[in-house]
Write an enzyme that holds these catalytic residues in place. Structure first.
Site, PDB file in Angstrom:
ATOM      1  N   ASN A 178      -2.181  -4.346  -5.849  1.00 41.99           N
ATOM      2  CA  ASN A 178      -3.244  -3.993  -5.496  1.00 41.99           C
ATOM      3  C   ASN A 178      -4.090  -3.084  -6.828  1.00 41.99           C
ATOM      4  OD1 ASN A 178      -5.263  -2.892  -3.466  1.00 41.99           O
ATOM      5  ND2 ASN A 178      -4.689  -1.074  -4.125  1.00 41.99           N
ATOM      6  N   ASP A 266      -8.969  -1.366  -9.308  1.00 41.48           N
ATOM      7  CA  ASP A 266      -8.582  -2.345  -8.238  1.00 41.48           C
ATOM      8  C   ASP A 266      -8.563  -3.644  -8.683  1.00 41.48           C
ATOM      9  OD1 ASP A 266      -8.105  -2.273  -5.173  1.00 41.48           O
ATOM     10  OD2 ASP A 266      -9.716  -3.702  -5.527  1.00 41.48           O
ATOM     11  N   ASP A 297       3.716  -2.120  -1.793  1.00 43.92           N
ATOM     12  CA  ASP A 297       2.648  -1.239  -1.789  1.00 43.92           C
ATOM     13  C   ASP A 297       1.505  -1.514  -1.375  1.00 43.92           C
ATOM     14  OD1 ASP A 297       2.460   1.787  -2.313  1.00 43.92           O
ATOM     15  OD2 ASP A 297       0.900   0.972  -3.627  1.00 43.92           O
ATOM     16  N   HIS A 301      -4.488  -2.863   1.638  1.00 41.70           N
ATOM     17  CA  HIS A 301      -5.552  -2.818   0.859  1.00 41.70           C
ATOM     18  C   HIS A 301      -5.869  -4.101  -0.139  1.00 41.70           C
ATOM     19  CE1 HIS A 301      -6.139   1.275   2.296  1.00 41.70           C
ATOM     20  NE2 HIS A 301      -4.730   1.413   1.776  1.00 41.70           N
ATOM     21  N   GLU A 331       4.176  -2.347   2.801  1.00 40.86           N
ATOM     22  CA  GLU A 331       3.589  -0.829   3.381  1.00 40.86           C
ATOM     23  C   GLU A 331       2.191  -1.206   4.028  1.00 40.86           C
ATOM     24  OE1 GLU A 331       2.090   3.393   1.972  1.00 40.86           O
ATOM     25  OE2 GLU A 331       1.709   1.525   0.891  1.00 40.86           O
TER      26      GLU A 331
END
Length: 595
Positions: A178, A266, A297, A301, A331
């Site tokens: 991410n 990002d 992770d 997102h 996650e």
């Protein structure tokens, strides 16, 4: 909700709770080194994901096996200059010196507890310092090709994996797609050189700009401060055009996918070249280190299309190298089973961390809600049934169970802060029962490091990341640890600790009965208040049916088992507390086998 059992609950045998361990330290160490519990299982190359008992650990907070790497990169290493420093054992947000050498040294301790898989927080080279705190946790990656020098070298990691594999223990890496470390700045927020803050009234924040705003020319101007143009590896990560550059996420809507995660850069995972680049990064990681799987992770997102390409590509690549059981779980920070399951059904991840189960256990055992909380959650397990052409089918048995973690805090902390003012003894009982639910309901159990030593903490994030080695952090050392007179100022690798011995017993039972790992689960009984919660686990074992019934008592009162229909006889396999016939002691559980 009540579902009456169709089989008997009848106590026919009494078993001891724990086998005593040897007393003196020398004999105990000999026992650790000779135990090798994982060695008794199927070879790690052949084991299914459901066979594992995980230990989740922050290497920096575990054990310091090599003090020479405490400061990270060497003083004369210009290439890795930003990966040096941040070491302060008295500060909860700094490096404390734990490393891969320390983990390697403590493998016997983990093996003896029944751990078969170790999940490490990210270990790739980090930016050592950002905004007054350090990257001890590993989530600020600068270099995706080498290990953070605070933890050791690539060779140290290979040695650790080799030693774990020799003990038949798997190793899982925590990976990130991410974002990267915070290097890119915005002219509008940080000035023309990227070194200042211009929006004082907003604090250290660059408000998120939507795609619609960008289309209307309302954009940020991304800049890289002079001297930092080639900080990231691979080199393509230094191009500002491979990032979204839309400002800081506010965690909802479009910003949740395209915004900077707490200021971190990002990555534009909508870009096909970025998708290929990230797949290549982690193919190379698999090539070099041969891990057994990844925990991923911040999955929610990242856009779903990225995972649909990423997951099958890496599983296929691992299989081409002979890692046939390579497994990835994500996650997804959500307590909604439907949202969680969408990442296995639609995003093609093999599994996710079961935040919904964590929430249900917390409701039942911390908040004293009914055992229906658990039954209602398990009634949604069908959402996790998957059928994909390019990855193997999965189900709820492959969900990853946990009671607390490095972000939300420890289960012991939730109990300590409860409005019910639990005594220490009751906190101990509720902790043990919560972990029993992890091991014996469907899903794969995870022990969060330190839980086995009664760690409590003062909350989430830095407050739940205590040192196993002797700590100098005042806010850690004032904790009243459970079931011990020690504090975190002491060395906490006590194989006599009540929780350590209990988890070892749970792991033994988990490995002994295939139905606890692979069995289809059915709720037999639950109620709208604390009390009995009963489940059945059924699996085929060598062409024969193995049927187990697990009964939990979430209340502080003895529970009668006469609510269950006695139509068959069952044999007691294990009870956490001695019971009289047809009774279940407060905050305890029992496991029965149907003949």
């Amino acid at each position: 909700m009540k579902v009456f059992v169709q089989s008997a609950i009848f106590i026919t045998a009494i078993t001891s709770v724990f086998m005593p361990l040897v007393g003196d330290a020398k004999a105990a160490e000999q026992q650790l080194n000779s135990s090798a519990k994982a060695a008794k299982l199927a070879p790690y190359q052949q084991r299914a994901f459901q066979d594992e008992v995980f230990y989740f650990v922050l290497p920096d907070r575990f054990h310091n096996g090599d003090k020479s790497n405490d400061l990270g990169a060497a003083a004369n290493d210009k290439k890795r200059a930003l990966s040096r420093g941040g070491f302060d054992k008295s500060h909860k947000g700094m490096y404390h010196g734990g490393d891969l050498a320390g983990l390697t040294e403590k493998l016997p301790y983990l093996d003896n507890m029944g751990v078969t898989a170790i999940w490490l927080t990210p270990i790739l080279r980090n930016q050592a310092m950002q905004q007054g705190t350090s990257g001890y946790h590993g989530y600020w990656i600068l270099d995706f090709t080498e290990i953070d020098p605070h933890l050791g070298t690539n060779a140290d990691l290979k040695h650790f994996i080799d030693q774990a594999h020799q003990r038949n223990i798997k190793v899982f890496f925590d990976i990130i797609t991410n974002h990267t470390a915070d290097v890119i700045k915005y002219k509008e927020c940080h000035g023309g050189d990227g070194l200042g803050w211009l929006i004082e009234e907003e604090g250290e924040d660059c408000p998120f700009k939507s795609v619609a705003e960008l289309a209307n020319g309302n954009v940020y101007t991304p800049i890289i401060p002079t001297g930092n143009e080639t900080l990231k590896t691979p080199l393509w990560l230094n191009d500002v055009n491979v990032y979204h550059n839309q400002g800081d996420s506010n965690w909802v809507g479009e910003s949740s996918i395209r915004g900077d995660f707490a200021g971190l850069d990002d990555v534009d995972t909508d870009n096909p070249e970025v998708v290929k680049g990230m797949i290549d990064i982690y193919k190379a990681i698999i090539d070099e280190f041969k891990p057994d799987g990844f925990r991923i992770d911040t999955v929610k997102h990242v856009n779903t299309e990225f995972w649909q390409a990423f997951s099958p590509a890496l599983i296929s690549h691992a299989k081409s190298l002979g890692i046939g059981n390579f497994f990835m779980f994500g996650e997804v920070y959500s307590f909604d089973a439907k949202e969680l399951s969408s990442f296995t059904r639609e995003a093609k991840l093999q599994s996710v961390l079961d935040f919904a189960l964590q929430g249900a256990i917390r409701s039942a055992l911390v908040e004293q809600k009914g055992s229906d909380e658990l039954a209602n959650l398990f009634a949604q397990d069908h959402f996790y049934q998957t059928s994909h052409k390019d990855i193997e089918n999965t189900n709820a048995n492959q969900l990853v169970n946990f009671t607390g973690n490095h972000d939300m805090g420890r289960f012991a902390y939730f109990l300590k802060e409860s409005k019910h003012n639990y005594s220490e003894q009751e906190q101990i009982q509720r902790n043990l029962l919560a972990n029993a639910m992890l091991f014996f309901s469907r899903g794969v159990p995870v022990i969060y490091y330190g839980d086995e030593q009664g760690f409590v903490g003062d909350g989430g994030d830095q407050d739940s990341r205590q040192d196993m080695m002797p700590s100098k952090v005042a806010s850690y050392n004032d904790d009243d640890l459970l079931a011990t007179d020690k504090s975190t100022a002491d060395d906490n690798f006590d194989i006599q600790h009540t929780f350590y011995k209990a988890f070892a017993q749970y792991a033994k039972l988990y490995q002994q009965y295939p139905a606890l790992r692979f069995g289809e689960q059915t709720t037999l009984y639950s109620q709208d208040k604390p009390g009995v919660f009963a489940i059945e686990r059924v699996a085929k074992v060598q062409a024969k049916e193995q049927k187990l019934v697990i009964v939990f008592n979430t209340s502080t009162q003895v529970q009668s088992l006469d609510v269950l229909t006695k139509s068959q006889t069952e044999k007691l396999l294990y009870q956490s507390t001695a019971n009289t016939k047809d009774k279940l002691s407060p905050l305890s559980f029992a496991i029965y086998q149907v003949n």
